[in-house]
Write an enzyme that holds these catalytic residues in place. Structure first.
Site, PDB file in Angstrom:
ATOM      1  N   LYS A 116      10.115 -25.839   8.202  1.00 50.76           N
ATOM      2  CA  LYS A 116      10.373 -26.869   7.191  1.00 50.76           C
ATOM      3  C   LYS A 116      11.552 -26.507   6.290  1.00 50.76           C
ATOM      4  O   LYS A 116      12.194 -27.386   5.714  1.00 50.76           O
ATOM      5  CB  LYS A 116       9.137 -27.095   6.317  1.00 50.76           C
ATOM      6  CG  LYS A 116       8.050 -27.908   6.999  1.00 50.76           C
ATOM      7  CD  LYS A 116       6.951 -28.240   5.989  1.00 50.76           C
ATOM      8  CE  LYS A 116       5.751 -28.895   6.616  1.00 50.76           C
ATOM      9  NZ  LYS A 116       4.667 -29.089   5.642  1.00 50.76           N
ATOM     10  N   LYS A 197       1.716 -35.204  22.036  1.00 49.51           N
ATOM     11  CA  LYS A 197       0.702 -35.829  21.202  1.00 49.51           C
ATOM     12  C   LYS A 197       1.323 -36.981  20.397  1.00 49.51           C
ATOM     13  O   LYS A 197       2.461 -36.868  19.948  1.00 49.51           O
ATOM     14  CB  LYS A 197       0.177 -34.754  20.237  1.00 49.51           C
ATOM     15  CG  LYS A 197      -1.211 -34.990  19.736  1.00 49.51           C
ATOM     16  CD  LYS A 197      -1.679 -33.753  18.985  1.00 49.51           C
ATOM     17  CE  LYS A 197      -2.201 -34.145  17.625  1.00 49.51           C
ATOM     18  NZ  LYS A 197      -2.733 -33.056  16.844  1.00 49.51           N
ATOM     19  N   LYS A 200       3.257 -39.142  13.928  1.00 53.15           N
ATOM     20  CA  LYS A 200       3.932 -40.033  13.000  1.00 53.15           C
ATOM     21  C   LYS A 200       5.444 -39.820  13.034  1.00 53.15           C
ATOM     22  O   LYS A 200       6.211 -40.768  13.019  1.00 53.15           O
ATOM     23  CB  LYS A 200       3.398 -39.813  11.590  1.00 53.15           C
ATOM     24  CG  LYS A 200       4.156 -40.641  10.576  1.00 53.15           C
ATOM     25  CD  LYS A 200       3.443 -40.771   9.281  1.00 53.15           C
ATOM     26  CE  LYS A 200       4.376 -41.142   8.150  1.00 53.15           C
ATOM     27  NZ  LYS A 200       5.333 -42.186   8.435  1.00 53.15           N
TER      28      LYS A 200
END
Ligand code: TRP
Length: 332
Positions: A116, A197, A200
């Site tokens: 991140k 998978k 979002k």
């Protein structure tokens, strides 16, 4: 009555949830309401760790949207507890105390922190500290089990290590939790790429990746009819292509039928029939959910009352833990 295992789930206030969230997480949680003592927490404080991405009005709305979606999907606020993290101040208080016993190296090693913070000029301390706040969320409630995806495993390990370290330094204070990784078959894969998978972040980039829970029936149909399959016509769950297995899995999860049964029904027919059936079933599943969601979002006072009630109930547990923690370290 034997005590049910305490289960704590943290959910990001990302707003729009998709079919993978519903079938892979929310529905199994709804089914487990009878045999688990569930606490669901919308982690708005964690959302602050990327401050550039914050629009205050949007964050507030999104937290409520997640709550309304959970309620609409069948989470019963009387049996389970469903609250917003920032409403219970003990989370930040415990995070501070845990900060002080967390070796810096443990946080610098976290793979999510590395990914991140990569390529970002300005990284807030909160991003490094994210796993400590997450540990506080879990340890406040004497949690036995934390249902998480694989990507959160390292954070749960850190939570366990922190609990053990604190207990060792200050005496037995925390229950040491375990991760519970979702049941096999509960994973919904991307409709445009059944090898990954449904997520979002991919859905935001690729319109055919996912069905969102607020999609219209027309949009649902369009996305599912476009789903990637293969050119054959094989439904045998052992040999069928990943896209076909994914569609059969979705149909199975929505209807409660077995994949074997579904494979038998469609045997010999083109994939168009399967897609049509999946689209109908998913649209039918979403219709009542969307109606209930709209009703909940329209009544602000009622949603506030549910949130206040849940927060009051979890605060009792959180405060009991903090009383032990304060005594253990000599504050308060
Ligand atoms: N980090 C989790 C995620 O990104 C969210 C989370 C925060 C969480 N606190 C938690 C999950 C406590 C489980 C338990 O999905």
């Amino acid at each position: 009555m034997a005590q049910l295992p305490r289960v704590f789930s943290g959910v990001q206030p990302t707003g729009r949830l998709h079919l993978g969230n519903l079938l892979g997480a929310i529905k199994p949680w709804v089914r487990h309401q009878a045999d688990r003592d569930n606490i669901f927490c919308v982690v708005d404080l964690h959302a602050l760790t990327i401050p550039e991405a914050i629009d205050p009005a949007v964050l507030r709305r999104r937290s409520r949207e997640v709550v309304a979606t959970f309620l609409a999907a069948g989470i019963d606020p009387m049996r389970s507890r469903l609250f917003i993290q920032s409403h219970v101040r003990q989370h930040t208080e415990l995070a501070w105390v845990l900060n002080c016993v967390t070796p810096l190296g443990w946080l610098e090693r976290m793979t999510q922190f590395k990914s991140k913070s990569e390529g970002r000029g300005n990284v807030g301390t909160g991003l490094l500290d994210y796993p400590v706040l997450m540990a506080a969320d879990i340890l406040l409630y004497d949690t036995a089990l934390v249902p998480v995806g694989d990507d959160q495993r390292q954070h749960i390990e850190l939570t366990r290590d922190l609990a053990l370290r604190f207990n060792h330094m200050f005496g037995d204070t925390f229950v040491v939790p375990k991760a519970s990784i979702p049941e096999a078959g509960a994973r919904v894969m991307g409709l445009d790429d059944p090898t990954v998978k449904m997520s979002k972040s991919l859905a935001d980039e690729r319109p055919s990746h996912a069905v969102f829970l607020d999609d219209t029936p027309k949009k649902v149909r369009k996305t599912i009819m476009r789903a990637v399959t293969d050119s054959g016509c094989t439904y045998d769950p052992e040999t069928a292509s990943p896209g076909v297995v994914n569609l059969m899995g979705i149909l199975a999860a929505v209807t409660g039928r077995s994949v074997v049964d579904i494979a038998r029904e469609f045997d010999g027919q083109g994939y168009g029939y399967l897609k049509g059936a999946v689209a109908d079933a998913v649209a039918a599943e979403l219709e009542p959910l969307q109606a209930e969601y709209a009703r909940l979002m329209a009544d602000e006072a009622a949603l506030d009352a549910i949130l206040d009630d849940s927060a009051a109930r979890v605060r009792v547990i959180a405060e009991a833990t903090m009383t032990r923690v304060r005594a253990a370290v000599g504050i308060g």
